[in-house]
Design an enzyme around this catalytic site. Sequence first.
Site, PDB file in Angstrom:
ATOM      1  N   ASP A  14       0.864  -1.183   0.000  1.00  0.00           N
ATOM      2  CA  ASP A  14       0.000   0.000   0.000  1.00  0.00           C
ATOM      3  C   ASP A  14       0.900   1.233   0.000  1.00  0.00           C
ATOM      4  O   ASP A  14       1.659   1.453   0.952  1.00  0.00           O
ATOM      5  CB  ASP A  14      -0.902  -0.016   1.235  1.00  0.00           C
ATOM      6  N   ASP A 110      -2.581   2.324  -6.302  1.00  0.00           N
ATOM      7  CA  ASP A 110      -1.570   2.384  -5.248  1.00  0.00           C
ATOM      8  C   ASP A 110      -1.617   1.220  -4.284  1.00  0.00           C
ATOM      9  O   ASP A 110      -1.005   1.277  -3.220  1.00  0.00           O
ATOM     10  CB  ASP A 110      -1.724   3.692  -4.467  1.00  0.00           C
ATOM     11  N   GLU A 111      -2.290   0.130  -4.659  1.00  0.00           N
ATOM     12  CA  GLU A 111      -2.487  -0.952  -3.701  1.00  0.00           C
ATOM     13  C   GLU A 111      -2.626  -2.276  -4.443  1.00  0.00           C
ATOM     14  O   GLU A 111      -3.301  -2.354  -5.461  1.00  0.00           O
ATOM     15  CB  GLU A 111      -3.752  -0.659  -2.891  1.00  0.00           C
TER      16      GLU A 111
END
Length: 365
Positions: A14, A110-111
């Site tokens: 993350d 983003d993860e």
Amino acid sequence: MNGEVTYRKIIHIDMDAFYASVEQRDFPEYRGRPLIVGGSPEGRGGVVATASYEARKFGVRSAMPSKTAQRLCPGAIFVFPRFDAYKAVSKHIHEIFHRYTDVIEPLSLDEAYLDVTTDKQAIGSAMEIAKFIKQAIKEELQLTASAGISVNKFVAKIASDMGKPNGLTFIGPSKIEAFMEKLAVEKFHGVGKVTAAKMKAMGLHTGADLRKLSEAEMTQHFGKPGKFYYQIVRGIDDRPVQPGRETKSVSVEDTYQEDLISKETMLDELEILSERLAIRLQRTGLKGRTVTVKFKFHDFTIITRSYSLSELTNDKTGIINTVKTILDKTDLTGKKIRLLGVGLSNFEIPADRKKGTIKGQLKLF
């Protein structure tokens, strides 16, 4: 057979305050200052996409109305998202992931989850792989990421939240049950604020409290998700990491402490939800044709109304205009609204994501 148990090795990566961190990296004048990405405090219905850690100290958080964020942090700098820049960075991050495994399930720009049970470089240690990934992201992109490592997706995701920013947390098989018992119910992913409030009203404050309930009691009190809560509080999560997962719908919703009565108030809230949805869609790069609005009434009955467009969209303005059309055509006379939701479906999946897809959902009404 020697009776040994074989565990999966799952990493959840993350990025830390991703959009804000990219902005602070690219624009030195933003560094060390409270920065809010998404909307404007003057704009109607604007919401926070993400905030820098300097702004989070003031209580600013994602999905918060921009006006509220400005009130909490008067000195904050507001900037509009640059999704093309974030997508380019995300592509580089995934190139780093692929150095170690191709079993990657992206959740957003983003993860992502990574299954490194068998890794390309035969490193063997998920902890070492996570360290290498974090180091590469720092050296090649001048950004930081937090990593959670465990034997399943649920625990890995919780672990990645610990020690942020730049965290690295491993929760091994022998530690999972004790860890879950100490965890506050609101920290369980999948337990929203309304469910958490209901749990606390029942005297359920931690995983240890939840563990006292049977599966039947969990289902009785919390419906279908109750079975999932029963399993996760025991550290049980058999969901595989799913590369190339096909998303069928994306939605956001909110429950209100006071029932909404006027259509004007409903529209204000639907505009906020529409912008949150647009941000989530742009994170995934998905565009769809069918907009759906969900209404839950005071008596807990639910209706949904949908409208299909002639062209694909993930644009805030297009979604809001469609939501307005749906609201105008929906008879809500005498109705009190306790929950609203906005979703998009009927996607055109990008060509590079069609091969080998597995049917799934990001979130369904």
